[in-house]
Design a protein around this motif. Structure first.
Motif: not given
Length: 245
Positions: A87-113
């Motif tokens: 919860d408001n913990d990370w200055n940067i979230i970095f990800s390489n070659a991962v998001f295409h393995w996840i079908s629910d991008h709406e939930t993914l982006l909500a979690q990252i935000y």
């Protein structure tokens, strides 16, 4: 999907190699903290440690086990990208070659935000629309010819769709771009078969060994457009994003 971490390290090192230029997009600030989301075996996590305090997270316990073995000086944790414990913990979230393995991008982006600090940054790259189209269509035909169904587990979004999802979540987009990235595979003639056995492992796992061999042989025949002289070139397309909370 069950990951063979050792095979990933020895035959698919191009995944992290091509992700290295993503590092150029990170701010130069040793006090920032960075989450490497979908860190795999930790190759890029190790390099990210030069840019701040880093934690590597991945949904695969096999990958995390290998990452800890490779880089014992770095923190790694098994974590679900759709249920991040931050919860408001990370200055940067970095990800390489991962998001295409996840079908629910709406939930993914909500979690990252939710996990980013105010003005925190998402820096990511993953498969764009059209990624591995020849490879995937060839595998689909090969497995269907053998009498089995194929349902793609990948999510390769169009740039405009992902842009809309980012904005809807509240992100301010600094950069979003898609591009072709033809990717040479190692191991000569065996390269595409090795790639297929790793990335289509779930589809092949239910079949007998001789059925797998027939499908893989047919798969490589159908994907001949990816063969160039003495090696295979995967028809990769990538989507690259820098977005701010």
């Amino acid at each position: 999907m069950k990951w063979d971490a050792a095979t990933y390290d020895t035959h698919h090192e191009f995944v992290s190699k091509y992700g290295e230029n993503l590092l150029d997009l990170l701010p130069q600030n040793s006090r920032q903290n960075i989450l490497d989301l979908g860190c795999g075996t930790g190759t890029l996590t190790k390099q990210l440690a030069q840019y701040g305090t880093v934690l590597g997270g991945d949904g695969s316990s096999q990958m995390i086990q290998q990452a800890k073995k490779n880089h014992p000086e770095i923190d790694f944790q098994v974590m679900d990208a759709l249920a991040l414990p931050f919860d408001n913990d990370w200055n940067i979230i970095f990800s390489n070659a991962v998001f295409h393995w996840i079908s629910d991008h709406e939930t993914l982006l909500a979690q990252i935000y939710q996990s980013l600090t105010p003005k925190g940054i998402l820096i990511c790259e993953f498969g764009a629309a059209g990624n591995i189209q020849i490879i995937e269509e060839s595998f689909q035909q090969a497995i269907q010819e053998a009498g089995y169904d194929y349902c793609s587990k990948f999510t390769f979004p169009k740039t405009e769709i992902f842009k809309q999802q980012l904005v809807a979540q509240g992100f301010s987009i600094e950069m979003i771009d898609d591009y072709d990235r033809p990717t040479p595979l190692s191991d000569g003639k065996a390269g595409l078969a090795i790639w297929g056995r790793q990335f289509f492992e779930a589809e092949l796992a239910e079949l007998l060994e001789h059925e797998q061999a027939i499908i893989i042989q047919r798969f490589t025949e159908l994907a001949k457009a990816c063969w160039q002289q003495d090696h295979w070139v995967a028809d990769y397309r990538r989507l690259r994003v820098v977005a701010h909370k």
